[in-house]
Design a protein around this motif. Structure first.
Motif, PDB file in Angstrom:
ATOM      1  N   PRO A   1      13.410 -29.223 -31.406  1.00 54.88           N
ATOM      2  CA  PRO A   1      14.380 -28.158 -31.669  1.00 54.88           C
ATOM      3  C   PRO A   1      15.840 -28.577 -31.502  1.00 54.88           C
ATOM      4  N   LEU A   2      16.100 -29.618 -30.725  1.00 52.58           N
ATOM      5  CA  LEU A   2      17.484 -30.089 -30.602  1.00 52.58           C
ATOM      6  C   LEU A   2      18.001 -30.601 -31.944  1.00 52.58           C
ATOM      7  N   GLY A   3      17.131 -31.249 -32.681  1.00 52.95           N
ATOM      8  CA  GLY A   3      17.508 -31.670 -34.032  1.00 52.95           C
ATOM      9  C   GLY A   3      17.759 -30.477 -34.931  1.00 52.95           C
ATOM     10  N   GLY A   4      16.914 -29.457 -34.796  1.00 56.17           N
ATOM     11  CA  GLY A   4      17.115 -28.234 -35.571  1.00 56.17           C
ATOM     12  C   GLY A   4      18.445 -27.569 -35.247  1.00 56.17           C
ATOM     13  N   LEU A   5      18.795 -27.551 -33.967  1.00 54.98           N
ATOM     14  CA  LEU A   5      20.080 -26.979 -33.572  1.00 54.98           C
ATOM     15  C   LEU A   5      21.247 -27.763 -34.164  1.00 54.98           C
ATOM     16  N   ALA A   6      21.128 -29.077 -34.200  1.00 55.24           N
ATOM     17  CA  ALA A   6      22.191 -29.892 -34.789  1.00 55.24           C
ATOM     18  C   ALA A   6      22.330 -29.596 -36.282  1.00 55.24           C
TER      19      ALA A   6
ATOM     20  N   TRP B   1      29.240 -25.279 -39.305  1.00 55.17           N
ATOM     21  CA  TRP B   1      30.517 -25.988 -39.409  1.00 55.17           C
ATOM     22  C   TRP B   1      30.951 -26.070 -40.872  1.00 55.17           C
ATOM     23  N   LEU B   2      30.000 -26.344 -41.757  1.00 52.55           N
ATOM     24  CA  LEU B   2      30.290 -26.389 -43.182  1.00 52.55           C
ATOM     25  C   LEU B   2      30.802 -25.029 -43.668  1.00 52.55           C
ATOM     26  N   ALA B   3      30.148 -23.965 -43.222  1.00 54.89           N
ATOM     27  CA  ALA B   3      30.590 -22.610 -43.591  1.00 54.89           C
ATOM     28  C   ALA B   3      32.001 -22.341 -43.068  1.00 54.89           C
ATOM     29  N   TRP B   4      32.268 -22.753 -41.839  1.00 54.10           N
ATOM     30  CA  TRP B   4      33.589 -22.581 -41.243  1.00 54.10           C
ATOM     31  C   TRP B   4      34.647 -23.318 -42.072  1.00 54.10           C
ATOM     32  N   CYS B   5      34.316 -24.517 -42.499  1.00 55.32           N
ATOM     33  CA  CYS B   5      35.240 -25.286 -43.341  1.00 55.32           C
ATOM     34  C   CYS B   5      35.515 -24.546 -44.657  1.00 55.32           C
TER      35      CYS B   5
ATOM     36  N   LEU C   1      25.315 -36.080 -47.883  1.00 57.00           N
ATOM     37  CA  LEU C   1      26.028 -36.667 -49.015  1.00 57.00           C
ATOM     38  C   LEU C   1      27.049 -35.692 -49.579  1.00 57.00           C
ATOM     39  N   MET C   2      26.657 -34.425 -49.679  1.00 58.30           N
ATOM     40  CA  MET C   2      27.570 -33.396 -50.168  1.00 58.30           C
ATOM     41  C   MET C   2      28.769 -33.272 -49.235  1.00 58.30           C
ATOM     42  N   ALA C   3      28.505 -33.239 -47.930  1.00 59.94           N
ATOM     43  CA  ALA C   3      29.586 -33.131 -46.960  1.00 59.94           C
ATOM     44  C   ALA C   3      30.509 -34.345 -47.031  1.00 59.94           C
TER      45      ALA C   3
ATOM     46  N   PRO D   1      30.302 -32.086 -40.217  1.00 62.15           N
ATOM     47  CA  PRO D   1      29.033 -31.499 -40.645  1.00 62.15           C
ATOM     48  C   PRO D   1      28.059 -32.545 -41.183  1.00 62.15           C
ATOM     49  N   GLY D   2      28.578 -33.537 -41.893  1.00 62.64           N
ATOM     50  CA  GLY D   2      27.713 -34.570 -42.441  1.00 62.64           C
ATOM     51  C   GLY D   2      26.964 -35.326 -41.363  1.00 62.64           C
ATOM     52  N   TRP D   3      27.668 -35.689 -40.290  1.00 61.24           N
ATOM     53  CA  TRP D   3      27.016 -36.410 -39.196  1.00 61.24           C
ATOM     54  C   TRP D   3      26.027 -35.523 -38.456  1.00 61.24           C
ATOM     55  N   LEU D   4      26.315 -34.229 -38.352  1.00 59.71           N
ATOM     56  CA  LEU D   4      25.336 -33.326 -37.733  1.00 59.71           C
ATOM     57  C   LEU D   4      24.072 -33.232 -38.581  1.00 59.71           C
TER      58      LEU D   4
END
Length: 110
Positions: free
Chosen positions: A90-95, A102-106, A49-51, A59-62
């Protein structure tokens, strides 16, 4: 209609449902899986929601997808499906981690 906000809202609701089931209808390992999945899913629904509010759809979809995979596999195992699903968790954790990075990069780019 904002599909990301819709997905985040549904994800948050499912996180609450899982937590309630953990507290009132499950026991042992199943309750722990439900509790953990619910906590992660709810936290990442809020992050999505924040994203979305910031206009950061990627990032929101991830956050939504990662929360769904991470928590979903735990929920399925809690409901009695095979434990090999834990290898997918763990794949969910990686996402979710990718969403935060990605949020940090933004944040760096703005």
């Amino acid at each position: 209609m904002n599909i990301l906000v819709l997905a985040a809202g549904l994800s948050g609701a499912l996180g609450i449902i899982a937590g309630a089931f953990a507290a009132h209808g499950a026991s042992g390992t199943a309750a722990e899986w439900l509790k953990t999945g619910g906590q992660y899913q709810l936290a990442h629904a809020v992050a999505a929601l924040m994203a979305a509010q910031m206009g950061l759809r990627g990032p929101g979809w991830l956050f939504v997808a990662g929360g769904a995979v991470f928590a979903g596999t735990l929920y399925l195992m809690a409901l009695g499906l095979p434990r090999w699903l834990g290898a997918v968790t763990p794949l969910g954790g990686l996402a979710m981690i990718a969403g935060w990075l990605w949020l940090a990069w933004c944040g760096l780019r703005r």
